[in-house]
Design a protein around this motif. Structure first.
Motif, PDB file in Angstrom:
ATOM      1  N   ILE A 144     -54.091  41.482  35.763  1.00 23.79           N
ATOM      2  CA  ILE A 144     -52.699  41.951  35.696  1.00 23.79           C
ATOM      3  C   ILE A 144     -51.702  40.797  35.642  1.00 23.79           C
ATOM      4  O   ILE A 144     -50.510  40.984  35.875  1.00 23.79           O
ATOM      5  N   ARG A 145     -52.145  39.614  35.294  1.00 26.56           N
ATOM      6  CA  ARG A 145     -51.245  38.453  35.282  1.00 26.56           C
ATOM      7  C   ARG A 145     -50.126  38.590  34.252  1.00 26.56           C
ATOM      8  O   ARG A 145     -49.061  38.004  34.420  1.00 26.56           O
ATOM      9  N   ALA A 146     -50.362  39.341  33.193  1.00 30.79           N
ATOM     10  CA  ALA A 146     -49.337  39.489  32.149  1.00 30.79           C
ATOM     11  C   ALA A 146     -48.253  40.494  32.540  1.00 30.79           C
ATOM     12  O   ALA A 146     -47.199  40.541  31.892  1.00 30.79           O
ATOM     13  N   LEU A 147     -48.472  41.255  33.603  1.00 29.03           N
ATOM     14  CA  LEU A 147     -47.449  42.209  34.037  1.00 29.03           C
ATOM     15  C   LEU A 147     -46.238  41.473  34.601  1.00 29.03           C
ATOM     16  O   LEU A 147     -46.361  40.361  35.127  1.00 29.03           O
ATOM     17  N   PRO A 148     -45.048  42.073  34.544  1.00 29.79           N
ATOM     18  CA  PRO A 148     -43.875  41.467  35.193  1.00 29.79           C
ATOM     19  C   PRO A 148     -44.107  41.317  36.694  1.00 29.79           C
ATOM     20  O   PRO A 148     -44.853  42.112  37.294  1.00 29.79           O
ATOM     21  N   TYR A 149     -43.459  40.326  37.279  1.00 29.63           N
ATOM     22  CA  TYR A 149     -43.649  40.098  38.717  1.00 29.63           C
ATOM     23  C   TYR A 149     -43.278  41.334  39.522  1.00 29.63           C
ATOM     24  O   TYR A 149     -43.935  41.644  40.520  1.00 29.63           O
ATOM     25  N   SER A 150     -42.246  42.050  39.118  1.00 30.74           N
ATOM     26  CA  SER A 150     -41.830  43.245  39.851  1.00 30.74           C
ATOM     27  C   SER A 150     -42.973  44.255  39.953  1.00 30.74           C
ATOM     28  O   SER A 150     -43.172  44.884  41.008  1.00 30.74           O
ATOM     29  N   GLU A 151     -43.756  44.398  38.897  1.00 29.17           N
ATOM     30  CA  GLU A 151     -44.873  45.349  38.907  1.00 29.17           C
ATOM     31  C   GLU A 151     -46.045  44.812  39.722  1.00 29.17           C
ATOM     32  O   GLU A 151     -46.707  45.564  40.453  1.00 29.17           O
ATOM     33  N   ARG A 152     -46.330  43.524  39.583  1.00 32.60           N
ATOM     34  CA  ARG A 152     -47.428  42.942  40.373  1.00 32.60           C
ATOM     35  C   ARG A 152     -47.111  43.028  41.865  1.00 32.60           C
ATOM     36  O   ARG A 152     -47.977  43.359  42.677  1.00 32.60           O
ATOM     37  N   TYR A 153     -45.861  42.742  42.210  1.00 30.21           N
ATOM     38  CA  TYR A 153     -45.469  42.802  43.619  1.00 30.21           C
ATOM     39  C   TYR A 153     -45.580  44.231  44.149  1.00 30.21           C
ATOM     40  O   TYR A 153     -46.028  44.450  45.281  1.00 30.21           O
ATOM     41  N   GLN A 154     -45.180  45.215  43.352  1.00 38.77           N
ATOM     42  CA  GLN A 154     -45.261  46.601  43.792  1.00 38.77           C
ATOM     43  C   GLN A 154     -46.704  47.034  43.991  1.00 38.77           C
ATOM     44  O   GLN A 154     -47.032  47.731  44.957  1.00 38.77           O
ATOM     45  N   LEU A 155     -47.587  46.614  43.085  1.00 33.38           N
ATOM     46  CA  LEU A 155     -49.005  46.916  43.257  1.00 33.38           C
ATOM     47  C   LEU A 155     -49.553  46.262  44.528  1.00 33.38           C
ATOM     48  O   LEU A 155     -50.361  46.867  45.258  1.00 33.38           O
ATOM     49  N   LEU A 156     -49.105  45.043  44.793  1.00 35.90           N
ATOM     50  CA  LEU A 156     -49.524  44.344  46.010  1.00 35.90           C
ATOM     51  C   LEU A 156     -49.027  45.083  47.249  1.00 35.90           C
ATOM     52  O   LEU A 156     -49.785  45.312  48.206  1.00 35.90           O
ATOM     53  N   ALA A 157     -47.757  45.478  47.228  1.00 34.97           N
ATOM     54  CA  ALA A 157     -47.169  46.166  48.378  1.00 34.97           C
ATOM     55  C   ALA A 157     -47.813  47.525  48.613  1.00 34.97           C
ATOM     56  O   ALA A 157     -47.826  48.019  49.752  1.00 34.97           O
ATOM     57  N   ASN A 158     -48.352  48.143  47.549  1.00 31.55           N
ATOM     58  CA  ASN A 158     -48.953  49.472  47.662  1.00 31.55           C
ATOM     59  C   ASN A 158     -50.415  49.438  48.096  1.00 31.55           C
ATOM     60  O   ASN A 158     -51.006  50.509  48.322  1.00 31.55           O
ATOM     61  N   LEU A 159     -51.006  48.256  48.184  1.00 30.29           N
ATOM     62  CA  LEU A 159     -52.381  48.169  48.665  1.00 30.29           C
ATOM     63  C   LEU A 159     -52.456  48.633  50.122  1.00 30.29           C
ATOM     64  O   LEU A 159     -51.472  48.530  50.861  1.00 30.29           O
ATOM     65  N   PRO A 160     -53.612  49.147  50.551  1.00 36.17           N
ATOM     66  CA  PRO A 160     -53.765  49.485  51.977  1.00 36.17           C
ATOM     67  C   PRO A 160     -53.416  48.287  52.843  1.00 36.17           C
ATOM     68  O   PRO A 160     -53.770  47.141  52.517  1.00 36.17           O
ATOM     69  N   LYS A 161     -52.711  48.526  53.918  1.00 33.21           N
ATOM     70  CA  LYS A 161     -52.200  47.432  54.743  1.00 33.21           C
ATOM     71  C   LYS A 161     -53.323  46.771  55.542  1.00 33.21           C
ATOM     72  O   LYS A 161     -54.073  47.435  56.250  1.00 33.21           O
ATOM     73  N   PRO A 162     -53.440  45.434  55.425  1.00 33.97           N
ATOM     74  CA  PRO A 162     -54.366  44.699  56.300  1.00 33.97           C
ATOM     75  C   PRO A 162     -53.783  44.659  57.719  1.00 33.97           C
ATOM     76  O   PRO A 162     -52.628  45.042  57.926  1.00 33.97           O
TER      77      PRO A 162
END
Length: 321
Positions: A144-162
């Motif tokens: 997903i490196r080609a995605l905009p940072y806003s989308e990568r960050y949202q996917l990261l934030a939506n991962l199950p919380k460690p």
């Protein structure tokens, strides 16, 4: 479904999807914070850059220079292992391992380096590492490196919380100037600004990530000086634990040169008292001190190896009193 073997996981890690960036995307040093709705801003966490590959319970940690750090941070490795098993995740994470100063509760780069070298503080207590996440490069087999940072960050934030005490996603702020004001009031290191539309680009060949940093001021020890043309040309710096920090010539006027030379006559030493001295230093004509001189040093930042970048002498109180 056939259980994935450790061999398969390793092969997955070596695939193009999970290939480590060489080097990771890095912010460019800037004297200002960009403005506009197309930017987001984050705290600059003062620690060690770490990339983490997690899949089917296998975790590998790598530094900015792609050195394997998996065994260096067992608490982070174990936490990510259990997290990826529980949530059946396959990810490549980007973030910063930090160690908080127990007194100020702020990230401390010297403590982060100490954590890598010895894992313990001076009193023998384990220095606890925290993994602060700010980017996601691959998710469940998709690059997903080609995605905009806003989308990568949202996917990261939506991962199950460690577990929050050991790992969390850094916050984003819309008002960079307000964040910079907070940085100065609370004595943090700086602000990283990221263009929301930016893809993940390796290294610094971009204009999409910037960092504005506060100037560092710290106490150090002058353990000697380099002599050229029969006078001091730069001082050699170490921290309170005797770890080499670099050398400084900016701020070395004629009066200070004379004071440094006079101190050497009173307190000469044959051998250096610092650790981690670079081999290139021994090519210089060095005058060592038996009794180091405390000094106040300014610098732009720490390098990845713990040295001071562009240090300058602010005061030599013991000599100038």
């Amino acid at each position: 479904m056939k259980k994935q073997s450790s061999y398969d996981v390793t092969a997955e890690f070596r695939s193009e999807v999970y290939r480590l960036p060489s080097p990771p995307m890095s912010p460019l040093l800037s004297s200002y914070i960009p403005t506009g709705s197309d930017w987001t801003h984050q705290l600059k966490w003062d620690g060690v850059r770490i990339l983490a590959f997690c899949s089917a319970g296998k975790v590998e940690l790598y530094s900015k220079r792609l050195l394997n750090k998996t065994s260096i941070y067992p608490e982070i490795t174990e936490m990510l292992t259990q997290w990826s098993i529980k949530n059946q995740l396959s990810v490549l994470l980007d973030g910063e391992v930090v160690v908080l100063d127990p007194k100020s509760l702020r990230p401390s780069f010297p403590l982060a380096l100490q954590r890598e070298r010895t894992r313990t503080a001076g009193n023998g207590q384990l220095l606890q590492a925290i993994y602060v996440l700010f980017d996601l490069l691959a998710l469940n087999g998709e690059n997903i490196r080609a995605l905009p940072y806003s989308e990568r960050y949202q996917l990261l934030a939506n991962l199950p919380k460690p577990p929050a005490e050991r790992c969390f996603v850094t916050d984003c702020f819309h008002d960079g100037e307000a964040l910079w004001k907070w940085i100065n009031e609370h004595e943090w290191e700086g602000v990283v600004s990221k263009r929301l539309a930016s893809p993940y680009i390796e290294g610094k060949q971009h204009r999409d990530w910037t960092k504005r940093k506060k100037d560092i001021q710290l106490e150090a020890l002058t353990i000697g000086y380099i002599r050229k043309d029969n006078r001091p040309s730069s001082i050699i710096l170490a921290d309170a634990k005797g770890q080499y920090m670099g050398r400084a010539s900016i701020g070395l006027d004629e009066v200070r040169r004379q004071l440094l030379a006079a101190w050497a006559n009173k307190h000469p030493a044959v051998q250096p008292i610092a650790q981690g001295l670079p081999s290139t230093l021994y090519k210089e004509h060095i005058i060592w001190y038996h009794h180091p001189i405390p000094c106040l040093i300014g610098a732009l930042e720490y390098t990845d190896t713990g040295l001071l970048r562009h240090p300058r002498i602010l005061t030599l109180p013991l000599l100038e009193s």
